[in-house]
Design a protein around this motif. Structure first.
Motif, PDB file in Angstrom:
ATOM      1  N   SER A  98       0.832  -1.201   0.000  1.00  0.00           N
ATOM      2  CA  SER A  98       0.000   0.000   0.000  1.00  0.00           C
ATOM      3  C   SER A  98       0.866   1.250   0.000  1.00  0.00           C
ATOM      4  CB  SER A  98      -0.889  -0.001   1.241  1.00  0.00           C
ATOM      5  OG  SER A  98      -0.100   0.255   2.397  1.00  0.00           O
ATOM      6  N   ASN A 132       0.503  -7.492   1.073  1.00  0.00           N
ATOM      7  CA  ASN A 132      -0.262  -8.711   0.828  1.00  0.00           C
ATOM      8  C   ASN A 132       0.473  -9.594  -0.179  1.00  0.00           C
ATOM      9  OD1 ASN A 132      -2.552  -6.406   1.235  1.00  0.00           O
ATOM     10  ND2 ASN A 132      -3.177  -8.331   2.128  1.00  0.00           N
ATOM     11  N   GLY A 173      -4.598   2.269  -1.375  1.00  0.00           N
ATOM     12  CA  GLY A 173      -4.945   0.875  -1.136  1.00  0.00           C
ATOM     13  C   GLY A 173      -5.536   0.241  -2.371  1.00  0.00           C
ATOM     14  N   SER A 174      -5.675  -1.064  -2.324  1.00  0.00           N
ATOM     15  CA  SER A 174      -6.242  -1.784  -3.460  1.00  0.00           C
ATOM     16  C   SER A 174      -6.773  -3.124  -2.980  1.00  0.00           C
ATOM     17  CB  SER A 174      -5.185  -1.997  -4.535  1.00  0.00           C
ATOM     18  OG  SER A 174      -5.690  -2.789  -5.597  1.00  0.00           O
ATOM     19  N   ASN A 175      -7.760  -3.654  -3.729  1.00  0.00           N
ATOM     20  CA  ASN A 175      -8.210  -5.018  -3.459  1.00  0.00           C
ATOM     21  C   ASN A 175      -7.366  -6.026  -4.236  1.00  0.00           C
ATOM     22  OD1 ASN A 175      -9.115  -4.976  -6.113  1.00  0.00           O
ATOM     23  ND2 ASN A 175     -11.269  -4.696  -5.567  1.00  0.00           N
ATOM     24  N   TRP A 176      -6.383  -5.518  -4.989  1.00  0.00           N
ATOM     25  CA  TRP A 176      -5.414  -6.316  -5.727  1.00  0.00           C
ATOM     26  C   TRP A 176      -6.035  -7.157  -6.830  1.00  0.00           C
ATOM     27  CZ3 TRP A 176      -1.537  -3.585  -5.028  1.00  0.00           C
ATOM     28  CH2 TRP A 176      -1.199  -3.092  -3.768  1.00  0.00           C
ATOM     29  N   SER A 177      -7.184  -6.729  -7.301  1.00  0.00           N
ATOM     30  CA  SER A 177      -7.713  -7.285  -8.534  1.00  0.00           C
ATOM     31  C   SER A 177      -7.058  -6.543  -9.692  1.00  0.00           C
ATOM     32  CB  SER A 177      -9.222  -7.087  -8.597  1.00  0.00           C
ATOM     33  OG  SER A 177      -9.699  -7.313  -9.907  1.00  0.00           O
ATOM     34  N   ASP A 201      -8.522  -3.322 -10.671  1.00  0.00           N
ATOM     35  CA  ASP A 201      -8.446  -2.213  -9.712  1.00  0.00           C
ATOM     36  C   ASP A 201      -7.208  -1.356  -9.923  1.00  0.00           C
ATOM     37  OD1 ASP A 201      -8.044  -1.574  -6.256  1.00  0.00           O
ATOM     38  OD2 ASP A 201      -9.778  -0.961  -7.464  1.00  0.00           O
TER      39      ASP A 201
END
Length: 127
Positions: A52, A62, A106-110, A113
């Motif tokens: 992040s 992550n 931030g990200s949902n890591w898709s 995204d």
């Protein structure tokens, strides 16, 4: 204009290590989420590791389950560079590795995204 340039890929034997670098330019990236993704032949692009932007002095990191404990992501904000240290490489790690950046911390890591992508660097691991 945002530009991400990956380097460090190559051909290695199983068990070896490689370090990938992603040099970012076009703006300051210290507050942006940065990630590594990979795409093997015939497969969809998948998340590998993400870090992040700085939040209250801390980064959130992550990893995909498949690389957790073997890969390490890090960033050098003054140099606008993100690294992926890959240890104990396996043949199934063979893929084109892409650096990506989101326009937020931030990200949902898709993959959908992420807002910016590099052109990728090929990692080939022989058995």
């Amino acid at each position: 204009q945002v530009q991400l340039v990956e380097s460090g890929g190559g051909l290695v034997q199983a068990g070896a290590s490689l370090r990938l670098s992603c040099a970012a330019s076009g703006r300051t990236f210290s507050s942006s989420a940065m990630g590594w993704f990979r795409q093997a032949p015939g497969k969809e692009r998948e998340f590998v590791a993400g870090i992040s932007g700085k939040r209250r002095g801390l980064y959130v990191i992550n990893y995909a389950d498949s690389v957790n404990g073997r890969f390490t992501i890090s960033r050098d904000n003054p140099e606008n560079t993100v690294y992926l240290q890959m240890n104990s490489l396996k043949p199934e790690d063979t893929a084109v590795y892409y650096c990506a950046c989101a326009d937020r911390d931030g990200s949902n890591w898709s993959p959908s995204d992420m807002d910016y992508w590099g052109k990728g660097t090929l990692v080939t691991v022989s058995s």
